[in-house]
Enzyme design. Structure first.
Site, PDB file in Angstrom:
ATOM      1  N   GLN A 127     -43.567-116.864  26.686  1.00 56.35           N
ATOM      2  CA  GLN A 127     -44.115-115.954  27.706  1.00 56.35           C
ATOM      3  C   GLN A 127     -43.980-116.569  29.092  1.00 56.35           C
ATOM      4  O   GLN A 127     -43.571-115.906  30.048  1.00 56.35           O
ATOM      5  CB  GLN A 127     -45.584-115.640  27.406  1.00 56.35           C
ATOM      6  CG  GLN A 127     -45.750-114.839  26.119  1.00 56.35           C
ATOM      7  CD  GLN A 127     -47.197-114.523  25.803  1.00 56.35           C
ATOM      8  OE1 GLN A 127     -48.108-114.994  26.475  1.00 56.35           O
ATOM      9  NE2 GLN A 127     -47.405-113.731  24.763  1.00 56.35           N
ATOM     10  N   GLY A 138     -50.936-110.087  25.886  1.00 53.15           N
ATOM     11  CA  GLY A 138     -50.621-111.282  26.677  1.00 53.15           C
ATOM     12  C   GLY A 138     -49.168-111.272  27.121  1.00 53.15           C
ATOM     13  O   GLY A 138     -48.837-111.653  28.255  1.00 53.15           O
ATOM     14  N   ARG A 191     -54.073-109.985  14.126  1.00 52.70           N
ATOM     15  CA  ARG A 191     -53.498-110.827  13.079  1.00 52.70           C
ATOM     16  C   ARG A 191     -54.581-111.444  12.176  1.00 52.70           C
ATOM     17  O   ARG A 191     -54.308-111.755  11.016  1.00 52.70           O
ATOM     18  CB  ARG A 191     -52.598-111.908  13.681  1.00 52.70           C
ATOM     19  CG  ARG A 191     -51.425-111.318  14.462  1.00 52.70           C
ATOM     20  CD  ARG A 191     -50.266-112.271  14.618  1.00 52.70           C
ATOM     21  NE  ARG A 191     -49.407-111.846  15.714  1.00 52.70           N
ATOM     22  CZ  ARG A 191     -48.507-110.854  15.654  1.00 52.70           C
ATOM     23  NH1 ARG A 191     -48.355-110.189  14.525  1.00 52.70           N
ATOM     24  NH2 ARG A 191     -47.763-110.530  16.692  1.00 52.70           N
ATOM     25  N   ARG A 201     -39.522-106.485  26.122  1.00 51.04           N
ATOM     26  CA  ARG A 201     -38.430-106.903  27.012  1.00 51.04           C
ATOM     27  C   ARG A 201     -37.430-105.775  27.222  1.00 51.04           C
ATOM     28  O   ARG A 201     -36.895-105.606  28.329  1.00 51.04           O
ATOM     29  CB  ARG A 201     -37.750-108.152  26.438  1.00 51.04           C
ATOM     30  CG  ARG A 201     -38.637-109.404  26.569  1.00 51.04           C
ATOM     31  CD  ARG A 201     -38.159-110.479  25.624  1.00 51.04           C
ATOM     32  NE  ARG A 201     -38.816-111.764  25.822  1.00 51.04           N
ATOM     33  CZ  ARG A 201     -40.010-112.097  25.328  1.00 51.04           C
ATOM     34  NH1 ARG A 201     -40.735-111.212  24.639  1.00 51.04           N
ATOM     35  NH2 ARG A 201     -40.519-113.313  25.535  1.00 51.04           N
ATOM     36  N   ASP A 242     -47.218-117.267  15.665  1.00 57.07           N
ATOM     37  CA  ASP A 242     -48.025-116.073  15.384  1.00 57.07           C
ATOM     38  C   ASP A 242     -48.360-115.920  13.902  1.00 57.07           C
ATOM     39  O   ASP A 242     -49.088-114.995  13.526  1.00 57.07           O
ATOM     40  CB  ASP A 242     -47.283-114.820  15.869  1.00 57.07           C
ATOM     41  CG  ASP A 242     -47.231-114.750  17.391  1.00 57.07           C
ATOM     42  OD1 ASP A 242     -48.107-115.342  18.046  1.00 57.07           O
ATOM     43  OD2 ASP A 242     -46.305-114.107  17.920  1.00 57.07           O
ATOM     44  N   LYS A 294     -55.042-117.561  21.769  1.00 62.49           N
ATOM     45  CA  LYS A 294     -54.354-116.315  21.418  1.00 62.49           C
ATOM     46  C   LYS A 294     -55.365-115.160  21.542  1.00 62.49           C
ATOM     47  O   LYS A 294     -56.364-115.280  22.222  1.00 62.49           O
ATOM     48  CB  LYS A 294     -53.748-116.420  20.017  1.00 62.49           C
ATOM     49  CG  LYS A 294     -52.634-117.456  19.930  1.00 62.49           C
ATOM     50  CD  LYS A 294     -51.418-117.024  20.733  1.00 62.49           C
ATOM     51  CE  LYS A 294     -50.298-118.038  20.695  1.00 62.49           C
ATOM     52  NZ  LYS A 294     -49.183-117.675  21.562  1.00 62.49           N
ATOM     53  N   LYS A 324     -42.250-106.722  18.463  1.00 66.78           N
ATOM     54  CA  LYS A 324     -43.071-106.546  19.673  1.00 66.78           C
ATOM     55  C   LYS A 324     -42.418-107.236  20.873  1.00 66.78           C
ATOM     56  O   LYS A 324     -42.317-106.650  21.958  1.00 66.78           O
ATOM     57  CB  LYS A 324     -44.464-107.124  19.390  1.00 66.78           C
ATOM     58  CG  LYS A 324     -45.477-106.981  20.504  1.00 66.78           C
ATOM     59  CD  LYS A 324     -46.891-106.993  19.959  1.00 66.78           C
ATOM     60  CE  LYS A 324     -47.345-108.322  19.407  1.00 66.78           C
ATOM     61  NZ  LYS A 324     -47.704-109.317  20.432  1.00 66.78           N
ATOM     62  N   SER A 325     -41.985-108.473  20.679  1.00 67.10           N
ATOM     63  CA  SER A 325     -41.391-109.237  21.796  1.00 67.10           C
ATOM     64  C   SER A 325     -40.152-108.530  22.331  1.00 67.10           C
ATOM     65  O   SER A 325     -39.957-108.422  23.547  1.00 67.10           O
ATOM     66  CB  SER A 325     -40.979-110.632  21.309  1.00 67.10           C
ATOM     67  OG  SER A 325     -42.095-111.373  20.926  1.00 67.10           O
TER      68      SER A 325
HETATM   69  C1  S3P Z   1     -44.403-114.052  22.734  1.00 72.03           C
HETATM   70  C2  S3P Z   1     -44.589-115.397  22.799  1.00 72.03           C
HETATM   71  C3  S3P Z   1     -45.660-116.109  22.072  1.00 72.03           C
HETATM   72  C4  S3P Z   1     -46.279-115.243  20.972  1.00 72.03           C
HETATM   73  C5  S3P Z   1     -46.533-113.838  21.435  1.00 72.03           C
HETATM   74  C6  S3P Z   1     -45.245-113.183  21.888  1.00 72.03           C
HETATM   75  C7  S3P Z   1     -43.308-113.447  23.519  1.00 72.03           C
HETATM   76  O1  S3P Z   1     -46.684-116.458  22.987  1.00 72.03           O
HETATM   77  O2  S3P Z   1     -47.486-115.826  20.520  1.00 72.03           O
HETATM   78  O3  S3P Z   1     -47.095-113.058  20.387  1.00 72.03           O
HETATM   79  O4  S3P Z   1     -42.962-112.266  23.283  1.00 72.03           O
HETATM   80  O5  S3P Z   1     -42.764-114.135  24.392  1.00 72.03           O
HETATM   81  P1  S3P Z   1     -46.628-117.828  23.835  1.00 72.03           P
HETATM   82  O6  S3P Z   1     -45.378-117.795  24.591  1.00 72.03           O
HETATM   83  O7  S3P Z   1     -47.814-117.780  24.741  1.00 72.03           O
HETATM   84  O8  S3P Z   1     -46.723-118.937  22.819  1.00 72.03           O
END
Ligand code: S3P
Length: 435
Positions: A171, A97, A389, A29, A317, A344, A24-25
Site C-alpha cells: 500500500q 485501507g 477476515r 488499482r 492477509d 489491519k 480486491k487489490s
Molecule cells: C494490499 C496490501 C496489504 C494487504 C491489503 C491489500 C494492497 O497491506 O494487507 O489487504 O492491495 O496493496 P499492506 O501493504 O499495508 O501490508
C-alpha cells in the site's frame, strides 16, 4: 451498520467446485488506473465488494464516469492524468485501507484539495507510513495525529524521492508510485521484503515506463496512461478460507477455480504444505498478465510448524485462517515476524488469540505473532471486531469445532467477499445467521 452475527457448525466434507470473487487489490488499482488513463478501460472479474465500490464512488465524485454492463464488470471512462476535478464532499473509503492509502498518493498530485475519511476501523489505522514519505515529496497532508481523516492540500508541486520502506507494504509503495506519476523527476522505492507488485505490473500494462524487480520499483513523472482492459483473477485471500477448510475437514476434496497465484500472495500454500497439506495446482496459465490456476485441495492431517519468517509478507492477509489451521493441527505452531497484523482491520493477533481462547485452544499471544498448540477446537462465542477476515476464519473453525461457534459482528464480510455464506454452504459449510 446493523449488527450481523453468524453461527458456524460442523457441516459435510467439502466437495465440488468454487469460484471466489475477484481480487480486491487488483480491482482497486484497475479503477484508479482506468480513471487516470486516456480512453476507455473495461474491467472483468471486478470485485463487487464494499471496499472496491467505495473507491468507484470516490472516483465518481472526482468526475470519472463508470458503466456497469453486468455485475463484476466496469467500464471506466478515463479522464486522463490531469482530468480529475474537486469533490465538494469528503471522500469515504469505508473500511478500505488500500483505498485510502493509494488514493492519498493519487490525490497528493492533484491541483485541488481533498479529504479522505473512513469507518470506525479505518479511522484507527496508521497513516503516517504514507503521509510522511508523501510530505518529503512535497505534499501537504493533515491528519488527526497520524490517523484519518486525511486532509490533502492540492496544488503542491511534487518531486521524486528515493525511499526505503521501513516495513514491507504494497500500500505504501503504491501510494508513492501514484504520487510519482505527478512528480518532477524519479521516484525510487525499495522494500525490506518484496510485496505484491500489481501497481507496477498494471502501470506497465497501461503504458507507463517503469522499472521493477522484486523489492524495487522506479518510475519518473510526466508520462501518460493508455486505457487497457483488465481481467481480474479470483482473490487468493478469499480462496484461502476454502483452502484451509478443505485441508482440515476429513473427506474433503475441493477445486478452487482460476485463483490468482501471484507468488507475492501465495505464502499460505507454502505454510500449509510444510504442515502436511495435500494441495495441487492444475490448469496453470496467464490471465491479464497474472499467473492463475485451479487449486485442488484434499483433506490431510496437519501438524504444527515454526513458520519461516521469510514467507510472512507473502501471506499477510491469510494469518487469521492460518491460526485456525494451526489450532486444528497436532502439535505447536509458532508464528513470529508478523507485527503488522496488529494494524489491519482489527488487531488480528489479539482478535484471533482471544477468539481461539474462547474456543478452548491453547494459544499464547506474542508481540509479533503467537504460539498455538493445536489438536482440538471447542465451541464458543467470539467477536470478529468487525473484521471480515476474522469472521470468515472462525466460520472455518466451526467446521471442526466440537460445538457451534457463534461469531459476532460479521457484516464487514461484504467488504471483500460478498456472498461468502451462500458459496460456503454450497460446498459443505453449515453457516447461518444467528438470531
Ligand atoms: C494490499 C496490501 C496489504 C494487504 C491489503 C491489500 C494492497 O497491506 O494487507 O489487504 O492491495 O496493496 P499492506 O501493504 O499495508 O501490508
Amino acid at each position: 451498520m446493523s449488527r450481523v452475527d453468524w453461527l458456524s457448525k460442523q457441516g459435510t466434507p467439502l466437495q465440488g467446485n468454487v469460484t471466489v470473487p475477484g481480487d480486491k487489490s487488483v480491482s482497486h488499482r484497475a479503477l484508479m488506473f482506468g480513471a487516470l488513463a486516456d480512453g476507455v478501460t473495461h474491467i472483468r472479474g471486478f470485485l463487487e465488494g464494499e471496499d472496491t465500490r467505495a473507491t468507484a464512488t470516490i472516483l465518481g465524485q472526482l468526475g470519472v464516469r463508470f458503466e456497469t454492463p453486468a455485475p463484476g464488470e466496469r467500464v471506466v471512462h478515463g479522464v486522463g492524468l490531469h482530468g480529475l476535478r474537486a469533490s465538494t464532499t469528503p471522500l469515504d473509503c469505508g473500511n478500505a485501507g488500500t483505498g485510502m492509502r493509494l488514493l492519498a498518493g493519487l490525490l497528493a498530485g492533484q491541483a485541488f484539495d481533498s479529504t479522505l475519511i473512513g469507518d470506525e476501523s479505518l479511522s484507527k489505522r496508521p497513516m503516517r507510513r504514507v503521509t510522511d514519505p508523501l510530505a518529503s515529496m512535497g505534499a501537504t497532508i493533515d491528519t488527526n495525529d497520524g490517523l484519518p481523516p486525511l486532509r490533502i492540500r492540492g496544488g503542491a508541486p511534487l518531486r521524486g524521492i528515493s525511499y526505503t520502506l521501513p516495513v514491507a507494504s504494497a500500500q505504501v509503495k503504491s501510494a508513492l508510485l501514484l504520487a510519482g506519476l505527478y512528480a518532477e523527476g524519479t521516484t525510487d522505492v525499495v522494500e525490506p521484503h518484496p510485496t505484491r507488485d500489481y501497481t507496477e505490473r498494471m502501470l506497465s500494462a497501461f503504458g507507463w515506463p517503469i522499472e521493477f524487480s522484486p523489492g524495487k520499483a522506479r518510475l519518473e513523472g510526466g508520462h501518460s496512461l493508455r486505457a487497457t482492459d483488465v481481467d481480474v483473477p479470483a482473490d487468493f485471500s478469499s480462496a484461502a478460507f476454502f483452502i484451509v477448510a478443505a485441508c482440515i475437514v476429513p473427506g474433503s476434496a475441493l477445486r478452487l477455480r482460476s485463483v490468482g497465484l501471484n507468488p507475492r500472495r501465495t505464502g499460505l500454500l507454502a505454510a500449509l504444505e510444510l504442515m502436511g497439506a495435500d494441495i495441487g495446482v492444475e490448469n496453470e496459465r496467464e490471465s491479464g498478465g497474472e499467473p492463475v490456476g485451479d487449486l485442488i485441495v484434499r483433506y490431510a492431517p496437519l501438524h504444527g510448524v515454526a513458520l519461516p519468517l521469510d514467507i510472512v509478507p507473502d501471506m499477510i492477509d491469510e494469518f487469521p485462517v492460518l491460526f485456525v489451521a494451526a489450532a486444528a493441527a497436532t502439535g505447536m505452531t509458532t508464528i513470529r515476524g508478523a507485527a503488522e497484523l496488529r494494524v489491519k482491520e482489527s488487531d488480528r493477533i489479539a482478535s484471533m488469540a482471544n477468539g481461539l481462547k474462547a474456543c478452548g485452544v491453547n494459544i499464547q499471544e506474542l508481540p509479533d505473532g503467537a504460539m498455538i498448540v493445536g489438536g482440538r477446537i471447542g465451541g464458543g462465542s467470539i467477536d470478529s471486531h468487525g473484521d471480515h477476515r476474522i469472521a470468515m476464519a472462525f466460520a472455518v473453525a466451526g467446521l471442526v469445532a466440537d460445538a457451534p461457534i457463534a461469531i459476532g459482528d460479521c457484516a464487514n464480510v461484504a467488504t471483500s467477499f460478498p456472498g461468502f455464506m451462500e458459496l460456503a454452504n454450497g460446498v459443505g459449510f453449515a453457516l447461518s445467521q444467528a438470531d
